[in-house]
Every structure is written in C-alpha cells, then in structure tokens.
Scaffold this active site. Structure first.
Site, PDB file in Angstrom:
ATOM      1  N   ASP A  98      34.057  54.657-142.006  1.00  0.00           N
ATOM      2  CA  ASP A  98      33.630  53.262-141.943  1.00  0.00           C
ATOM      3  C   ASP A  98      32.356  52.957-142.718  1.00  0.00           C
ATOM      4  O   ASP A  98      31.631  52.030-142.386  1.00  0.00           O
ATOM      5  CB  ASP A  98      33.413  52.875-140.475  1.00  0.00           C
ATOM      6  CG  ASP A  98      32.620  53.938-139.712  1.00  0.00           C
ATOM      7  OD1 ASP A  98      31.771  54.600-140.329  1.00  0.00           O
ATOM      8  OD2 ASP A  98      32.854  54.107-138.506  1.00  0.00           O
ATOM      9  N   GLU A 120      40.615  58.961-139.992  1.00  0.00           N
ATOM     10  CA  GLU A 120      39.837  58.512-138.841  1.00  0.00           C
ATOM     11  C   GLU A 120      39.989  57.003-138.671  1.00  0.00           C
ATOM     12  O   GLU A 120      39.033  56.259-138.460  1.00  0.00           O
ATOM     13  CB  GLU A 120      38.364  58.907-138.963  1.00  0.00           C
ATOM     14  CG  GLU A 120      37.631  58.903-137.629  1.00  0.00           C
ATOM     15  CD  GLU A 120      36.169  59.283-137.740  1.00  0.00           C
ATOM     16  OE1 GLU A 120      35.848  60.435-137.421  1.00  0.00           O
ATOM     17  OE2 GLU A 120      35.354  58.430-138.152  1.00  0.00           O
ATOM     18  N   GLU A 134      29.416  49.417-139.442  1.00  0.00           N
ATOM     19  CA  GLU A 134      30.577  50.294-139.391  1.00  0.00           C
ATOM     20  C   GLU A 134      31.800  49.648-138.748  1.00  0.00           C
ATOM     21  O   GLU A 134      32.930  49.788-139.239  1.00  0.00           O
ATOM     22  CB  GLU A 134      30.215  51.596-138.674  1.00  0.00           C
ATOM     23  CG  GLU A 134      29.309  52.522-139.463  1.00  0.00           C
ATOM     24  CD  GLU A 134      27.837  52.193-139.339  1.00  0.00           C
ATOM     25  OE1 GLU A 134      27.495  51.169-138.693  1.00  0.00           O
ATOM     26  OE2 GLU A 134      27.010  52.954-139.890  1.00  0.00           O
ATOM     27  N   HIS A 213      19.644  57.598-135.658  1.00  0.00           N
ATOM     28  CA  HIS A 213      19.330  56.980-136.942  1.00  0.00           C
ATOM     29  C   HIS A 213      20.166  55.741-137.237  1.00  0.00           C
ATOM     30  O   HIS A 213      19.966  55.101-138.265  1.00  0.00           O
ATOM     31  CB  HIS A 213      19.557  57.979-138.078  1.00  0.00           C
ATOM     32  CG  HIS A 213      20.998  58.349-138.265  1.00  0.00           C
ATOM     33  ND1 HIS A 213      21.582  59.382-137.583  1.00  0.00           N
ATOM     34  CD2 HIS A 213      21.971  57.813-139.040  1.00  0.00           C
ATOM     35  CE1 HIS A 213      22.857  59.464-137.930  1.00  0.00           C
ATOM     36  NE2 HIS A 213      23.112  58.526-138.823  1.00  0.00           N
ATOM     37  N   ARG A 215      21.829  52.220-137.874  1.00  0.00           N
ATOM     38  CA  ARG A 215      21.135  51.016-138.325  1.00  0.00           C
ATOM     39  C   ARG A 215      20.841  50.050-137.176  1.00  0.00           C
ATOM     40  O   ARG A 215      19.780  49.429-137.133  1.00  0.00           O
ATOM     41  CB  ARG A 215      21.973  50.320-139.407  1.00  0.00           C
ATOM     42  CG  ARG A 215      21.290  49.134-140.077  1.00  0.00           C
ATOM     43  CD  ARG A 215      22.119  48.631-141.236  1.00  0.00           C
ATOM     44  NE  ARG A 215      22.200  49.608-142.307  1.00  0.00           N
ATOM     45  CZ  ARG A 215      21.319  49.713-143.296  1.00  0.00           C
ATOM     46  NH1 ARG A 215      20.286  48.898-143.346  1.00  0.00           N
ATOM     47  NH2 ARG A 215      21.467  50.617-144.238  1.00  0.00           N
ATOM     48  N   HIS A 245      16.248  61.787-139.867  1.00  0.00           N
ATOM     49  CA  HIS A 245      17.009  61.209-140.971  1.00  0.00           C
ATOM     50  C   HIS A 245      16.035  60.603-141.986  1.00  0.00           C
ATOM     51  O   HIS A 245      15.065  59.941-141.606  1.00  0.00           O
ATOM     52  CB  HIS A 245      17.946  60.121-140.429  1.00  0.00           C
ATOM     53  CG  HIS A 245      18.934  59.612-141.421  1.00  0.00           C
ATOM     54  ND1 HIS A 245      18.618  58.662-142.361  1.00  0.00           N
ATOM     55  CD2 HIS A 245      20.240  59.903-141.607  1.00  0.00           C
ATOM     56  CE1 HIS A 245      19.691  58.394-143.091  1.00  0.00           C
ATOM     57  NE2 HIS A 245      20.679  59.131-142.658  1.00  0.00           N
TER      58      HIS A 245
END
Length: 384
Positions: A98, A120, A134, A213, A215, A245
């Site tokens: 994604d 996936e 995502e 990490h 967003r 990250h």
C-alpha cells in the site's frame, strides 16, 4: 523459449522484504523471469534489505529526494514506470501492499494496459485516515488489479465486499512469513552474528523492542509514545531497544530518550539483525504492519501502537493487542503484560495467522497459470 517478464516494483524496505521471496522463486522458474525495479522511495534501506536475500535492483529509478512529499514521489514515479512498461511489455507487474510506490506502479500498469498483480491484497482498517495514506492507496490499487493475492480469508472477504470478482482472488498467506523463515534459517544455520550490532543488554531485565514511525503517528502521538517509554525504563527497569526510522519527525520525537537509562536508540537495523533482536524480546511495541505479522510467528507478544489495525488475525489469536498512543494506556498495558505470567505466556504462544511461509511458491504457480492468457491485452492500449 523466451521467458515471460514479470516486473516487481519496490520502494520501501517492507516491500523489498515481502517481494524478495517472489523474486527468488521467479529466478528459478523455467517460463517466467523477474525484473526487479526500485523506485528509490527509501533507496538505501531498500538496497540493504534486498542484499539480505542476495538480491539487487535490476533498475533503480533513483527518485528519492530530501523532504519529498508523497505527491512529489507519485508524480515522478508514474511517467517513469509507464515508460518502462511500454518499452518492456511485461507479462505482468507485481506490487505489494500500500505504498506510494505501489500506487504509482499500479496506476502506470492501468494506463499502459499491463496486467497488474497485487500481493497482500485486501487488508483494511475500515478508516481511510488510519493508516494514512496506506488505507487510501490499497483501496485504489484493488480497483486496478487484475489478480489479488490475499494473505488471509478475512482479506479475501474484504475484497468481495468491495465488489472484486471472486475468481480474481486467491488466498496465499503472507509473503512476509516466507521472508521471515528464510532469514531465520540463515540465522540458525550460519550462526546469529547480529548481536554484535546491538547494544549490551541486561539479560535479567525484560526486553522491549519498539518500532514507531507511521505517518499518522507523527507529532503528538510519537511524543506520547516516547513519554511512555521513558516511564517504563526509569520506573520499571525494562531494557528498551528502539531502531529509529530516518524521518525527521521520528528522530525529533525520540531524540530526548537518548539520555534515559536502559533506552537504546539505534540506527535502522538490517532485517536479519532486527529478526535476531525480535527473537530475544519479551514483547514488542509497534505501529508496523509487518511486525504485527512477524511477532505471532516468533511467539513475541505485540502491543500495537495504533487505534485500529488491518491485521485483526493477530488480535483474534491473542498474540496482539491494540493499545493506541496515549502515554498512560501504553504504560498500563505494558505493565499488565509483564506482571501477569499467565497473560505473558498466552500471548507468547507461537501462532501462524498469516500463513506458514509458503505464499511465494503459490503466487508464482498462479502467475505461471495466468501467463500468456493475459499478455495479449496490452495490444489493446496505445501509450505515448
């Protein structure tokens, strides 16, 4: 006979890890051949992840830029990938998950009439804002894909509810478990040499591994997570290892933890080093999707630093719990786990809700059945 070309597009480390087993299987296939393309979304991390599987990109678009916005990457990747497909005329394009790279690769496939395979497929949180972007990306990819490889039956059901034709969906398990088993085998047979990459840890103390990490957690949520970790380290005496990250928002949120006793901030680890660390953990606190899949297979309790998850299977087996991003809730949930031996043992029981590690050969076998029947569709499109 010329082997049919299958373009596999990666942009981030999780994509590299989860597509590596498919690329390896394609390399040994008599009728299909992989072309591994990196967009460069996370260029260094992707290169390191692929190297762990003795792979390297065949083509690197080198699109990574400092402080690049998702919209900038999408705008840069789309024409480059469309040109590549038009020139190479692959039998299929394979995308995973994604990411913005996956979305760009999927859109370019649609615009050039190239058959699109989504690995996936079907993961859904039910909330288009979490994870962002995502959830938005994978819903769009589902509308473009010709073939959907769902990791679980619930992912298949999500696709069916969105009107995806049943005969285009196949439940295969998750290729992330294939990758995990490959790395575990290498650690067990060649010797786990990853401990030298990690800080010295007190074996008498519980070990928490932390990854955070995403967003949607940037800003206040990460600051609250950091406060919870500081409290657990100082007041509960747990060892905490946190691979940071390389995003400025993540680095800024966790920087104050550098001076806190028992908290070890480390650079991003190689995939083998991270798996070696995870196998030693008492528990993992994470907002990562991939770690939610790996932890049950390794028998590591997962406290998920999100309010919703697209991986409900780990919740159903009891290996994972949603704890959100509030400081007090994270601390209370972690203490409850560490203080309750029965709960800890139950959540540490290994489970395979995401498959046993045979997804890649199933996917490649399906690609073999499809190859040739769909290749001629590209002739219907004119791309310039």
């Amino acid at each position: 006979m010329q082997r049919g070309l299958v373009v596999c597009v990666v942009g981030t480390r999780p994509e590299a890890v989860k597509l590596a087993p498919i690329v390896l299987a394609l390399k040994d296939h008599p009728r299909l051949a992989p072309l591994l393309v990196s967009t460069g979304q996370h260029r260094e991390l992707v290169g390191e992840a692929l190297a762990d599987f003795a792979l390297a990109p065949d083509i690197d678009l080198e699109l990574m830029r400092v402080a690049q916005r998702p919209v900038d990457l999408l705008a840069a990747a789309l024409p480059r990938l469309a040109d590549l497909y038009a020139a190479r005329r692959p039998a299929a394009v394979v995308v995973q998950g994604d990411t913005i790279s996956a979305l760009a690769a999927a859109q370019a496939a649609a615009l050039t009439g190239t058959p699109l395979v989504h690995v996936e497929a079907g993961l859904r949180s039910g909330d288009v804002t979490a994870p962002f972007p995502e959830e938005h990306n994978r819903r769009l990819i589902a509308q473009l894909a010709d073939r959907h490889f769902a990791p679980t039956s619930s992912a298949r059901d999500a696709l069916l509810r969105e009107g995806i034709a049943a005969d285009t969906i196949e439940v295969t398990g998750n290729t992330g478990i294939d990758a995990l088993r490959i790395i575990e085998h290498s650690l067990d047979t060649a010797g786990d040499k990853t401990r030298s990459m990690l800080p010295r840890l007190d074996a008498a103390r519980p070990l928490l591994v932390v990854t955070a990490h995403r967003r949607e957690n940037h800003g206040a949520p990460l600051v609250r997570i950091a406060a919870a970790l500081a409290e657990l380290a100082v007041n509960d005496g747990v060892e905490i290892v946190l691979p940071v990250h390389p995003h400025p928002a993540v680095e800024a949120a966790f920087a104050p933890l550098a001076s806190v006793p028992y908290i070890h901030l480390v650079p991003p680890l190689s995939y083998p080093a991270f798996i070696g660390l995870l196998r030693r953990a008492t528990a993992v606190l994470t907002d990562s999707g991939g770690v939610q899949e790996e932890a049950p297979a390794l028998g590591v309790p997962a406290l998920v630093l999100r309010d919703v998850t697209e991986r409900d299977e780990g919740l159903a087996t009891g290996n994972a719990r949603l704890v959100g991003t509030e400081t007090a809730t994270i601390v209370a949930a972690t203490r409850a786990l560490l203080d309750d031996r029965i709960l800890l043992a139950r959540m540490s029981e290994p489970a395979l809700p995401y498959g046993a590690g045979h997804a890649a050969p199933r996917i490649v076998a399906s690609l073999d059945r499809l190859f040739g029947r769909v290749q001629a569709r590209a002739e219907l499109f004119e791309y310039a």
